[in-house]
Scaffold this motif. Sequence first.
Motif, short mmCIF file in Angstrom:
data_model
loop_
_atom_site.label_atom_id
_atom_site.label_comp_id
_atom_site.label_asym_id
_atom_site.label_seq_id
_atom_site.Cartn_x
_atom_site.Cartn_y
_atom_site.Cartn_z
N ILE A 43 -1.59 -24.22 -15.02
CA ILE A 43 -2.30 -24.52 -16.27
C ILE A 43 -1.93 -25.90 -16.78
O ILE A 43 -2.80 -26.70 -17.16
N MET A 44 -0.63 -26.21 -16.77
CA MET A 44 -0.18 -27.51 -17.26
C MET A 44 -0.71 -28.65 -16.38
O MET A 44 -1.01 -29.74 -16.87
N ARG A 45 -0.85 -28.39 -15.08
CA ARG A 45 -1.43 -29.40 -14.19
C ARG A 45 -2.85 -29.75 -14.66
O ARG A 45 -3.24 -30.92 -14.70
N ARG B 95 -0.26 -30.92 -25.03
CA ARG B 95 0.53 -30.55 -26.19
C ARG B 95 -0.22 -29.56 -27.09
O ARG B 95 0.37 -28.63 -27.64
N ARG B 96 -1.52 -29.75 -27.21
CA ARG B 96 -2.30 -28.82 -28.03
C ARG B 96 -2.40 -27.44 -27.36
O ARG B 96 -2.50 -26.42 -28.04
N PHE B 97 -2.42 -27.43 -26.03
CA PHE B 97 -2.38 -26.15 -25.33
C PHE B 97 -1.09 -25.40 -25.69
O PHE B 97 -1.12 -24.21 -26.04
N LEU B 98 0.03 -26.08 -25.62
CA LEU B 98 1.32 -25.45 -25.93
C LEU B 98 1.38 -25.03 -27.40
O LEU B 98 1.91 -23.96 -27.73
N GLY C 119 3.00 -15.89 -27.82
CA GLY C 119 3.54 -14.81 -27.01
C GLY C 119 4.46 -15.24 -25.89
O GLY C 119 4.62 -14.52 -24.91
N TRP C 120 5.10 -16.40 -26.03
CA TRP C 120 6.00 -16.88 -24.98
C TRP C 120 7.25 -16.01 -24.86
O TRP C 120 7.91 -16.01 -23.84
N TRP C 121 7.56 -15.29 -25.93
CA TRP C 121 8.75 -14.42 -25.87
C TRP C 121 8.48 -13.14 -26.62
O TRP C 121 7.95 -13.14 -27.71
N GLU D 264 9.32 -29.32 -26.26
CA GLU D 264 8.89 -29.87 -27.54
C GLU D 264 8.33 -28.79 -28.47
O GLU D 264 8.45 -28.89 -29.69
N HIS D 265 7.71 -27.78 -27.89
CA HIS D 265 7.00 -26.78 -28.69
C HIS D 265 7.65 -25.40 -28.66
O HIS D 265 7.53 -24.65 -29.63
#
Length: 332
Positions: free
Chosen positions: A224-226, A237-240, A245-247, A319-320
Amino acid sequence: MIMKHFVFGYGSLICPQSRVITAPTLEDAIAEPVVIQKIERTWSARIMKKQARSSTGEDLSDSSSAPNGREHIHGWTPMGVRFRPGAKCNGVLIHVDEEELGRFDVREAGYVRQTIELADIHRHVDSDKLIDGSLPFWPTSQMEVDNDGGSSTRDQLALEDVGCSECRLVFEKASAKRRQASSTSSLCDSTQECDDIAVWVYVQSEDLPAERSFPIPQSYVDIIMRGCLSISHDFARRFLESTHGWWHDGPEDEKDLETVTSQKLKDKPKAVMISSTKEGQRTEKHYTWINDRRDPMYVRADSEYSLANGDKIDELIKEHHPHALQRRVMPM
């Protein structure tokens, strides 16, 4: 009337290399970066190991077996979305034909294809183009119409470098729909409802958070980041920023996380999460995010890309979501 179909890609479909695995005819197609209002992206889908299939039905399941210590993993947690007022989600708009749409339907097994309202679709604009910060990063309903009923400044900026002519039509009609509240003049009136255009999003059948048996694989995050980075760092950065729900902390008495370590049990590497309970006892708990770059779980992973760009991706994530990144563990 010929129906024009578009797919909103908000996860792995952002990545062009991943898209063409399913639909090789899209290799030279332009996917336009967009922001969709009233959609929230979360780590909340659920894929069983035996559920992963190619567009032709080929079994693409994780071939990992017991010797690598993953016998407890029954599948993994990819991206999901939900409709929610006030939410926003960036991704890409992909123009597809009927055959390509059918291929994506096969790829997105476990998801239901639903339509997106045209008025909620905006083309992404990088922050450096937002007139010295006078426009907010994310589009809002209130700012989409100028006082004279014309297109907003953001809409005008967004259309400057659109490469996909079919997508441009979507953006123009979306802008026109937003102007209907203040003007009777538009590209599609209320009786037509732009019914020659369908913009689709795949919504997961179940809404479940990641957990020990269904973790988030870093190899999937990297794909996804690629895709995000192929558009811009601002888009990544806006995606992140807009992904939730990362944790998953679990029960209240398990939230006092102390450390994440790795140890060997019976000569096999095993990731262990140590937390404190109310009684002060240290117990092994589940984790939700694993770093599987060297032994990918995701069937469309690119290990070479992940290993070469992992540090750069991790810096952006940090960063996020620094606390979630600290809790990511190595494969078991």
